[in-house]
Design a protein around this motif. Sequence first.
Motif, short mmCIF file in Angstrom:
data_model
loop_
_atom_site.label_atom_id
_atom_site.label_comp_id
_atom_site.label_asym_id
_atom_site.label_seq_id
_atom_site.Cartn_x
_atom_site.Cartn_y
_atom_site.Cartn_z
N CYS A 7 11.85 -52.90 -24.82
CA CYS A 7 10.53 -52.29 -24.62
C CYS A 7 9.49 -53.40 -24.59
O CYS A 7 9.79 -54.57 -24.83
CB CYS A 7 10.20 -51.28 -25.71
SG CYS A 7 9.95 -52.02 -27.35
N VAL A 18 3.18 -48.70 -25.82
CA VAL A 18 4.56 -49.15 -25.65
C VAL A 18 5.02 -48.77 -24.25
O VAL A 18 4.76 -47.66 -23.78
CB VAL A 18 5.50 -48.48 -26.69
CG1 VAL A 18 6.93 -48.98 -26.50
CG2 VAL A 18 5.02 -48.75 -28.11
N LEU A 20 8.45 -48.53 -21.67
CA LEU A 20 9.91 -48.45 -21.62
C LEU A 20 10.39 -48.46 -20.17
O LEU A 20 9.65 -48.05 -19.26
CB LEU A 20 10.39 -47.15 -22.27
CG LEU A 20 10.41 -47.05 -23.79
CD1 LEU A 20 10.82 -45.64 -24.20
CD2 LEU A 20 11.37 -48.07 -24.39
N LYS A 114 8.00 -48.06 -32.71
CA LYS A 114 9.42 -48.18 -32.34
C LYS A 114 10.13 -46.84 -32.42
O LYS A 114 10.89 -46.45 -31.53
CB LYS A 114 10.10 -49.20 -33.25
CG LYS A 114 11.55 -49.53 -32.93
CD LYS A 114 12.02 -50.69 -33.81
CE LYS A 114 13.44 -51.15 -33.46
NZ LYS A 114 14.44 -50.20 -34.00
N ALA A 117 9.08 -44.54 -29.56
CA ALA A 117 9.68 -45.01 -28.31
C ALA A 117 11.17 -44.70 -28.28
O ALA A 117 11.71 -44.29 -27.22
CB ALA A 117 9.44 -46.50 -28.15
N GLN A 121 13.56 -42.07 -25.58
CA GLN A 121 14.74 -42.40 -24.79
C GLN A 121 16.02 -41.87 -25.45
O GLN A 121 17.08 -42.46 -25.36
CB GLN A 121 14.84 -43.90 -24.54
CG GLN A 121 14.98 -44.78 -25.77
CD GLN A 121 15.29 -46.22 -25.41
OE1 GLN A 121 15.14 -46.64 -24.27
NE2 GLN A 121 15.74 -46.99 -26.39
N LEU A 126 16.14 -49.46 -30.05
CA LEU A 126 15.54 -50.57 -29.32
C LEU A 126 15.81 -51.85 -30.08
O LEU A 126 15.48 -51.96 -31.27
CB LEU A 126 14.04 -50.35 -29.17
CG LEU A 126 13.62 -49.24 -28.20
CD1 LEU A 126 12.15 -48.87 -28.41
CD2 LEU A 126 13.85 -49.68 -26.76
N ALA A 129 12.34 -56.79 -27.50
CA ALA A 129 10.95 -56.43 -27.21
C ALA A 129 10.15 -57.64 -26.76
O ALA A 129 10.38 -58.76 -27.22
CB ALA A 129 10.28 -55.81 -28.44
N GLY A 428 5.18 -54.69 -19.81
CA GLY A 428 6.40 -54.01 -19.38
C GLY A 428 7.03 -54.69 -18.18
O GLY A 428 8.26 -54.86 -18.12
#
Length: 437
Positions: A7, A18, A20, A114, A117, A121, A126, A129, A428
């Motif tokens: 991420c 954040v 993704l 975190k 995020a 998903q 994760l 980063a 990103g």
Amino acid sequence: MATPSFCAIDFGTSNSAVALPQGDAMALVPLEGAARTMPTAVYYYAEGAHDADGPPRAFGRAALAAYVDGHDGRLMRSMKSILGSDLLDRHTDVGGGRSVKYADVVSGYLKRLKRVAEGAQGGRALTHAVLGRPVYFVDEDPARDAQAQAALEVCARAVGFEELSFQFEPIAAAFDYERQARCEQTVLVADIGGGTSDFSVVRVGPQRLRLADRRADILGHHGIHIAGTDFDRRVALAGPMRALGHGSLGPARADGPAREVPSGITFDLATWHLINTCYTPAVVAEMRLRKADYADPAEHRRLMTVLEDHLGHHLADLAEQGKIDLSGSDGRRAAEDQHDFDLGLIETGLHWPMQRGEAQAALAEDVAAIAGAAQETLRRAGLASVDALYFTGGSTGLTHLVEAIAAPFPQAQRVQGDPLASVAQGLGIHARRVFGG
């Protein structure tokens, strides 16, 4: 080899986001309802049982709501300002006889980002980063600047990130801008957030978009530790803090001219990450004994009300709203010619008016410094001008600040990015290049 779960995190002074992977692109995660950004704020409740993650807390908008609703506890904001300072390893009281380490405040907030995020998903952990960072966490002090990044890395690893990469926030914003560039350009990115004003000169273009190594395209970068929270402090000191005696003179003295009333306490009350230090018993007791330093007893009485009732954050909120209203920086309406600060929580019926010209005068020194930093960035890049100016960050809504930055470049195209999301989107893009395989 499988692509790692990764991420990008824009950990901002005022707001965070954040990004993704989503197909071949990156998308911002809804962090609170549909909102793609979350205020960088934590509220520690004075009551309630600990859970596996620590003391009872609220994050983001919920943290601000808990504070506004008057729950017993403590609001923490501007945590990014702590990085690089000697506060990071200290403990601070959060109510109910509890204390927490400042570093754990930062880690706890990153863990929240975190977790949300990972939920977005399907629960996949994760492990990798990219984190954004200002050009300088700490001005004119490379050792402390390096210490700040190292501290942020420690906090991120503490919540489960195994591999980390850092990218300058204005360079990330340049990557976001590049998606709309139709030809090769040099762009000056102005990222004016809550804690820092960062600039980068970057070569962008559709032919460069997919290059893995962009180091040769970064022509110069510079930044200063002056931005939105400093504007709020300036407005507070020039406006509502004067009702508490800031800038006033004390009683006449036989042995010389009257002295200015204590200003250290009002400076601290106007600085987000220092407000809670004003409520310690020692500070309150000291200021109670300073009554004789005030020619106007009402000013001292109001100050003591703020200290004893913990109204410092309320004043900070009023100052921020006053700044917005006097500059029109929310983009929905024209700037007010005058703003009325309602100080009724301090003293019934108390108001403090402020003219737009007064606010601009209060910000003039900071605006000039930020505009000067933009010019210094061009000097470091060895350029006299650029093709485009890309503005991002919440404080780029201040029209006279944008005009001051843009004035030396009348021929450059001006582009306003998403004030709160451009950096996260660019991070990103960078994260996909670094970890996307």
